[in-house]
Write a protein that holds these residues in place. Sequence first.
Motif, PDB file in Angstrom:
ATOM      1  N   GLU A   1       0.830  -1.209   0.000  1.00 26.51           N
ATOM      2  CA  GLU A   1       0.000   0.000   0.000  1.00 26.51           C
ATOM      3  C   GLU A   1       0.864   1.258   0.000  1.00 26.51           C
ATOM      4  O   GLU A   1       0.560   2.225  -0.707  1.00 26.51           O
TER       5      GLU A   1
ATOM      6  N   TRP B   1       3.645   9.846  -9.905  1.00 28.29           N
ATOM      7  CA  TRP B   1       2.919  10.021 -11.157  1.00 28.29           C
ATOM      8  C   TRP B   1       2.274  11.399 -11.222  1.00 28.29           C
ATOM      9  O   TRP B   1       2.360  12.109 -12.235  1.00 28.29           O
ATOM     10  N   TYR B   2       1.610  11.786 -10.152  1.00 30.25           N
ATOM     11  CA  TYR B   2       0.918  13.067 -10.149  1.00 30.25           C
ATOM     12  C   TYR B   2       1.886  14.252 -10.146  1.00 30.25           C
ATOM     13  O   TYR B   2       1.627  15.267 -10.793  1.00 30.25           O
ATOM     14  N   THR B   3       3.001  14.133  -9.418  1.00 32.19           N
ATOM     15  CA  THR B   3       3.916  15.283  -9.328  1.00 32.19           C
ATOM     16  C   THR B   3       4.882  15.358 -10.499  1.00 32.19           C
ATOM     17  O   THR B   3       5.089  16.438 -11.062  1.00 32.19           O
TER      18      THR B   3
ATOM     19  N   VAL C   1       2.358   1.730  -3.505  1.00 34.45           N
ATOM     20  CA  VAL C   1       1.354   2.240  -4.440  1.00 34.45           C
ATOM     21  C   VAL C   1       1.136   3.730  -4.230  1.00 34.45           C
ATOM     22  O   VAL C   1       1.033   4.504  -5.193  1.00 34.45           O
ATOM     23  N   GLU C   2       1.076   4.161  -2.981  1.00 29.29           N
ATOM     24  CA  GLU C   2       0.904   5.590  -2.696  1.00 29.29           C
ATOM     25  C   GLU C   2       2.094   6.410  -3.206  1.00 29.29           C
ATOM     26  O   GLU C   2       1.917   7.495  -3.756  1.00 29.29           O
ATOM     27  N   LYS C   3       3.299   5.886  -3.028  1.00 32.89           N
ATOM     28  CA  LYS C   3       4.482   6.587  -3.527  1.00 32.89           C
ATOM     29  C   LYS C   3       4.477   6.668  -5.048  1.00 32.89           C
ATOM     30  O   LYS C   3       4.836   7.710  -5.623  1.00 32.89           O
ATOM     31  N   ILE C   4       4.072   5.604  -5.709  1.00 36.08           N
ATOM     32  CA  ILE C   4       4.001   5.607  -7.174  1.00 36.08           C
ATOM     33  C   ILE C   4       2.943   6.600  -7.648  1.00 36.08           C
ATOM     34  O   ILE C   4       3.169   7.350  -8.602  1.00 36.08           O
ATOM     35  N   LYS C   5       1.793   6.623  -6.978  1.00 35.08           N
ATOM     36  CA  LYS C   5       0.754   7.602  -7.333  1.00 35.08           C
ATOM     37  C   LYS C   5       1.268   9.026  -7.168  1.00 35.08           C
ATOM     38  O   LYS C   5       1.050   9.879  -8.027  1.00 35.08           O
ATOM     39  N   ASN C   6       1.948   9.260  -6.051  1.00 39.18           N
ATOM     40  CA  ASN C   6       2.488  10.588  -5.780  1.00 39.18           C
ATOM     41  C   ASN C   6       3.500  10.979  -6.853  1.00 39.18           C
ATOM     42  O   ASN C   6       3.469  12.105  -7.364  1.00 39.18           O
TER      43      ASN C   6
END
Length: 106
Positions: free
Chosen positions: A89, A99-101, A92-97
């Motif tokens: 989890e 991706w967005y930044t 996944v949060e780090k990858i999302k972060n």
Amino acid sequence: MLQSRALVLALILLLGTTLPEVQSKSIFERDRRDWMVIPDAIAAYIYEAVNKISPKAAQFLADAAQAQPVVVTRTFLIRETTKLSILTEQLVEKIKNLWYTKVLGY
């Protein structure tokens, strides 16, 4: 022959503990960190099938599932899979972060 069958059934129940606990859990809960739900549900179905045929054999299975080595092994597996789930989890949060930044520039 009977001992090998009993051993196989005990191994099937290795991941199961108490049956009311198994039946109270939903297999398809999304935010669930407990990866043992599916093996527990399978163990409950096996127990129910054996109980219909032979209540004595079902009682043996229930007792085998409560044996100390089985409980210790199951507790270890739950603890380790929970750690893996938390790490996944976080990844996944780090990858999302990222991706967005970095990619989308939010």
